[in-house]
Design a protein around this motif. Structure first.
Motif, PDB file in Angstrom:
ATOM      1  N   ASP A 156      28.402   4.074  -4.284  1.00  0.00           N
ATOM      2  CA  ASP A 156      28.073   4.832  -2.973  1.00  0.00           C
ATOM      3  C   ASP A 156      26.841   3.747  -2.302  1.00  0.00           C
ATOM      4  O   ASP A 156      26.039   3.252  -2.693  1.00  0.00           O
ATOM      5  N   THR A 185      30.374   7.563  -7.542  1.00  0.00           N
ATOM      6  CA  THR A 185      31.479   8.492  -8.530  1.00  0.00           C
ATOM      7  C   THR A 185      31.995   7.958  -9.788  1.00  0.00           C
ATOM      8  O   THR A 185      32.835   7.230  -9.697  1.00  0.00           O
ATOM      9  N   ALA A 191      35.192   8.862 -12.102  1.00  0.00           N
ATOM     10  CA  ALA A 191      36.749   9.605 -10.918  1.00  0.00           C
ATOM     11  C   ALA A 191      38.031   9.396 -12.376  1.00  0.00           C
ATOM     12  O   ALA A 191      38.549   8.065 -12.240  1.00  0.00           O
ATOM     13  N   PRO A 239      24.317  15.494 -13.882  1.00  0.00           N
ATOM     14  CA  PRO A 239      25.195  14.517 -12.698  1.00  0.00           C
ATOM     15  C   PRO A 239      24.598  15.358 -11.017  1.00  0.00           C
ATOM     16  O   PRO A 239      23.882  16.387 -11.117  1.00  0.00           O
ATOM     17  N   ALA A 283      35.919  14.299 -11.618  1.00  0.00           N
ATOM     18  CA  ALA A 283      34.999  13.187 -10.955  1.00  0.00           C
ATOM     19  C   ALA A 283      33.309  13.805 -11.336  1.00  0.00           C
ATOM     20  O   ALA A 283      32.984  14.834 -11.153  1.00  0.00           O
ATOM     21  N   THR A 322      29.685  12.494  -9.826  1.00  0.00           N
ATOM     22  CA  THR A 322      29.120  11.894  -9.016  1.00  0.00           C
ATOM     23  C   THR A 322      27.230  12.097 -10.210  1.00  0.00           C
ATOM     24  O   THR A 322      27.060  13.081 -10.132  1.00  0.00           O
TER      25      THR A 322
END
Length: 352
Positions: A128, A134, A136, A172, A204, A206
């Motif tokens: 990001d 992330t 996933a 996370p 997922a 993050t």
């Protein structure tokens, strides 16, 4: 103008490979429960508890995990198994993750190589703008993936092992599960340090930039190189055969070959390697009587024949090496080239 034809819905695989069955059966035994009735009820191999993976229909796996919860009386069976899985259960893919330099590199490796554990998995790692990212994964056409306990097991395992690798108790910043929320989520909140979201159709994790940049204790770049070579089937891309194609076309093919394992190579990536714009690359190929997609197809076809002659490579590994996200897509492409499936072609090539 007529609307574009609709795409057929994605069909989940009929049979899958699970690395959870063995650890789950071992966990039941370790907690004083004989899992033999479960093994017999679902037709599992008698030695399933000691196997690195078990192949079974996806619907059977869902039912098995639900029955295991009832059998054990443990509403968080997947989570608890994840906290006790022994080192090495995931073989080559696990050791690649353990040899990677940082947490970010570990999750990128998982995204790249999870298909070696089960071709149905679609995994990704996305950075990001703030430096976080992330990880996933899921199964196209199957919103619940392997089911609730397998999903909780997977994300709990990635977090648990990640903490071991860094020797840091990180959490996370967000956790998302494919399945609906269970009545009680307190054990999951305790494990992850954050309240998960549920029902999103994918699993997922993050992580913030500071977590992703943590160093992996015991990382080994030299070993990582050897392991990744093995993950590619123990072979590098075969050398390009000599041909009389124009120099620019040969250069494009080289760029395509170099980036295939990351998936279908974007034209921009190949163009950047040739120090031209994507538009210029496309225009020059058109002038030479070809196109970028034609060249991707040609390179894949050429490599497919070479890889399939290597008996140590499974067909699913060949599909992975050629950048196909699904084995069925590779099958269709190969039938278009030859009129037969890769397996049938290989059988013919192996005959004296």
């Amino acid at each position: 103008m007529a609307p574009p034809p609709s795409q057929p819905p994605l069909k989940p695989p009929d049979e899958v490979r699970s690395q959870l069955v063995g650890p789950l059966l071992a966990y039941l035994r370790a907690t004083g429960r004989d899992p033999t009735p479960l093994v017999e009820r679902f037709g599992l191999p008698p030695d399933a508890g000691s196997l690195p993976e078990v192949s079974l229909p996806l619907v059977t796996l869902h039912a098995f995990l639900d029955a295991a919860e009832v059998f054990s009386g443990d509403a968080f069976l997947g989570l608890h198994v994840a906290q006790r899985v022994p080192r090495g259960n995931y073989g080559l893919v696990e050791y690649i993750a353990r040899a990677s330099p940082t947490v970010r590199d570990t999750f990128r490796a998982l995204a790249r190589y999870m298909a070696l554990l089960e071709p149905a998995w679609r995994a990704s790692f996305t950075d990001d703008a703030e430096g976080g990212g992330t990880f996933a994964y899921g199964i196209p056409g199957e919103p619940l993936a392997y089911g609730r306990h397998a999903s909780e097991y997977g994300l709990a395992l990635f977090t648990h092992v990640g903490r071991q690798l860094t020797e840091r108790a990180w959490n996370p910043s967000a956790v998302a599960f494919a399945h609906p929320a269970p009545p009680d989520i307190a054990p999951l909140v305790e494990h992850f340090g954050v309240a998960p979201s549920f029902g999103g159709g994918r699993n997922a994790l993050t992580l913030e930039a500071a977590t992703l940049d943590l160093r992996v204790v015991g990382a080994d770049p030299a070993l990582l190189s050897v392991l990744e070579h093995a993950a590619r089937g123990g072979v590098s891309s075969p050398p390009a055969p000599a041909d009389d194609a124009p120099e620019f076309v040969r250069a494009v093919r080289t760029g395509i070959r170099a980036s295939l394992q990351e998936g279908p190579p974007p034209v921009g990536t190949v163009a950047k390697g040739l120090h031209v714009s994507p538009r210029t690359l496309q225009r020059r190929l058109t002038e030479l009587g070809t196109s970028f997609q034609d060249e991707v197809d040609a390179v894949r076809r050429e490599l497919a024949f070479q890889y399939l002659r290597n008996a140590s490579l499974g067909v699913s590994q060949v599909a992975f090496l050629l950048g196909y996200s699904e084995l069925s897509t590779f099958d269709r492409a190969f039938k278009r080239w030859t009129g037969m499936t890769p397996r049938v072609w290989r059988e013919g090539a192996e005959r004296p």
